[in-house]
Every structure is written in structure tokens, then in C-alpha cells.
Write a protein that holds these residues in place. Sequence first.
Motif, mmCIF file in Angstrom:
data_model
loop_
_atom_site.group_PDB
_atom_site.id
_atom_site.type_symbol
_atom_site.label_atom_id
_atom_site.label_comp_id
_atom_site.label_asym_id
_atom_site.label_seq_id
_atom_site.Cartn_x
_atom_site.Cartn_y
_atom_site.Cartn_z
ATOM 1 N N LEU A 14 0.810 -1.208 -0.006
ATOM 2 C CA LEU A 14 -0.025 0.224 -0.133
ATOM 3 C C LEU A 14 0.988 1.227 -0.164
ATOM 4 N N ALA A 15 1.877 1.081 0.621
ATOM 5 C CA ALA A 15 2.708 2.553 0.742
ATOM 6 C C ALA A 15 3.349 2.741 -0.569
ATOM 7 N N ILE A 16 3.652 1.767 -1.052
ATOM 8 C CA ILE A 16 4.360 2.106 -2.452
ATOM 9 C C ILE A 16 3.351 2.577 -3.569
ATOM 10 N N LEU A 17 1.925 2.063 -3.508
ATOM 11 C CA LEU A 17 1.001 2.670 -4.379
ATOM 12 C C LEU A 17 0.541 3.859 -3.945
ATOM 13 N N PHE A 18 0.537 4.151 -2.598
ATOM 14 C CA PHE A 18 -0.108 5.347 -2.043
ATOM 15 C C PHE A 18 1.200 6.413 -2.441
ATOM 16 N N ASP A 19 2.186 6.191 -2.524
ATOM 17 C CA ASP A 19 3.408 7.235 -2.761
ATOM 18 C C ASP A 19 3.166 7.532 -4.189
ATOM 19 N N GLY A 20 2.839 6.410 -5.070
ATOM 20 C CA GLY A 20 2.636 6.605 -6.595
ATOM 21 C C GLY A 20 1.508 7.566 -6.873
ATOM 22 N N TYR A 21 0.194 7.220 -5.976
ATOM 23 C CA TYR A 21 -0.760 8.295 -5.945
ATOM 24 C C TYR A 21 -0.549 9.647 -5.720
ATOM 25 N N ARG A 22 0.427 9.755 -4.874
ATOM 26 C CA ARG A 22 0.706 11.205 -4.329
ATOM 27 C C ARG A 22 1.575 11.901 -5.461
ATOM 28 N N VAL A 23 2.603 11.123 -6.028
ATOM 29 C CA VAL A 23 3.210 11.578 -7.142
ATOM 30 C C VAL A 23 2.287 11.991 -8.403
ATOM 31 N N PHE A 24 1.526 11.201 -8.511
ATOM 32 C CA PHE A 24 0.294 11.383 -9.799
ATOM 33 C C PHE A 24 -0.294 12.932 -9.458
ATOM 34 N N TYR A 25 -0.387 13.412 -8.096
ATOM 35 C CA TYR A 25 -0.945 14.438 -7.893
ATOM 36 C C TYR A 25 0.007 15.678 -7.418
ATOM 37 N N GLY A 26 1.402 15.410 -8.290
ATOM 38 C CA GLY A 26 2.357 16.496 -8.089
ATOM 39 C C GLY A 26 3.068 16.608 -6.729
ATOM 40 N N GLN A 27 2.933 15.534 -6.010
ATOM 41 C CA GLN A 27 3.980 15.729 -4.773
ATOM 42 C C GLN A 27 5.185 14.870 -5.018
ATOM 43 N N ALA A 28 6.120 15.347 -4.245
ATOM 44 C CA ALA A 28 7.419 14.651 -4.355
ATOM 45 C C ALA A 28 7.415 13.206 -3.685
ATOM 46 N N SER A 29 8.112 12.339 -4.353
ATOM 47 C CA SER A 29 7.855 10.803 -3.671
ATOM 48 C C SER A 29 8.627 11.001 -2.255
ATOM 49 N N ASP A 30 7.957 10.392 -1.368
ATOM 50 C CA ASP A 30 8.329 10.337 -0.137
ATOM 51 C C ASP A 30 7.645 8.945 0.381
ATOM 52 N N LEU A 31 8.435 7.914 0.068
ATOM 53 C CA LEU A 31 7.929 6.506 0.489
ATOM 54 C C LEU A 31 7.781 6.314 2.175
ATOM 55 N N GLU A 32 8.542 6.849 2.766
ATOM 56 C CA GLU A 32 8.277 6.912 4.301
ATOM 57 C C GLU A 32 7.101 7.738 4.798
ATOM 58 N N ARG A 33 6.900 8.745 4.250
ATOM 59 C CA ARG A 33 5.748 9.601 4.532
ATOM 60 C C ARG A 33 4.424 8.852 4.151
ATOM 61 N N ALA A 34 4.577 8.234 2.843
ATOM 62 C CA ALA A 34 3.382 7.559 2.543
ATOM 63 C C ALA A 34 2.926 6.415 3.573
ATOM 64 N N ARG A 35 4.118 5.788 3.789
ATOM 65 C CA ARG A 35 3.852 4.375 4.695
ATOM 66 C C ARG A 35 3.496 4.933 5.861
ATOM 67 N N GLU A 36 3.994 5.851 6.847
ATOM 68 C CA GLU A 36 3.317 6.538 8.087
ATOM 69 C C GLU A 36 1.932 6.687 7.728
ATOM 70 N N PHE A 37 1.726 7.637 6.733
ATOM 71 C CA PHE A 37 0.297 8.082 6.724
ATOM 72 C C PHE A 37 -0.672 6.730 6.612
#
Length: 117
Positions: A14-37
Motif C-alpha cells: 500500500l505504501a508503494i501505491l500510495f506514494d505513486g498516488y501522491r506523485v501522480f498529484y504532483g507531490q514529491a516521492s516520499d515513501l516513508e511519509r506514505a508508509r506512515e500515513f
Amino acid sequence: MRIDRATLKDLEDLAILFDGYRVFYGQASDLERAREFVRARLERGDSVVFLARDDGGAATGFTQLYPSFSSVSTAPIWILNDLYVAPDARQGGVGAALMRRARDFALETGALRLELT
């Protein structure tokens, strides 16, 4: 394809997918932030996440629903806030299947409606 309600055992996928989701919407990749969220949502139970996997078990997409309520109708509402399909799984019906699962979940839980944001 399988679609299951996500648990903490699905966190890394999920963290990998969520990071990709955030990047799709213009955010910088941040796997740790995605994982913690995602971890916080799953641990607190303040959202419901459905995870799609292909026949080989690879995570291909997710949808995240947040609870709300209608005071006038005194009934629950689900807000479909996030929907993401991995680029290599697009055009394969994953998004449509996730939307159907979200709709079915809303019906199963007696929700007044499912809102797409």
C-alpha cells in the motif's frame, strides 16, 4: 483479480501505491511519509482501504474511504477520497472493480450514499 480490505500486513504494498498516488498529484516521492500515513489510517481505523491484487498476488491499485454522517438523515456516508491504479495495471478493469467494491461496501454498511471527492 482479488480485492480485499487492507490490513497492516498489506502496508508495504500500500505504501508503494500510495506514494505513486501522491506523485501522480504532483507531490514529491516520499515513501516513508506514505508508509506512515497509511499505517496511521489502518492502525486508527479511521478509513477503510481496499487493495486490488492481480492473479499473481501483485498489488495493482487501491481505494480509500473515509466515514462521514448525514445529520438530517441520521445515516452514515462514505467518502471515496482516493483511488489509484498502478500505471502497468491501467485499462485492465482494476479501477472499475475498486469502484464496485466501494459501492458494495457502502451498501453492506447501510450508508445513505457514497460520495466521490
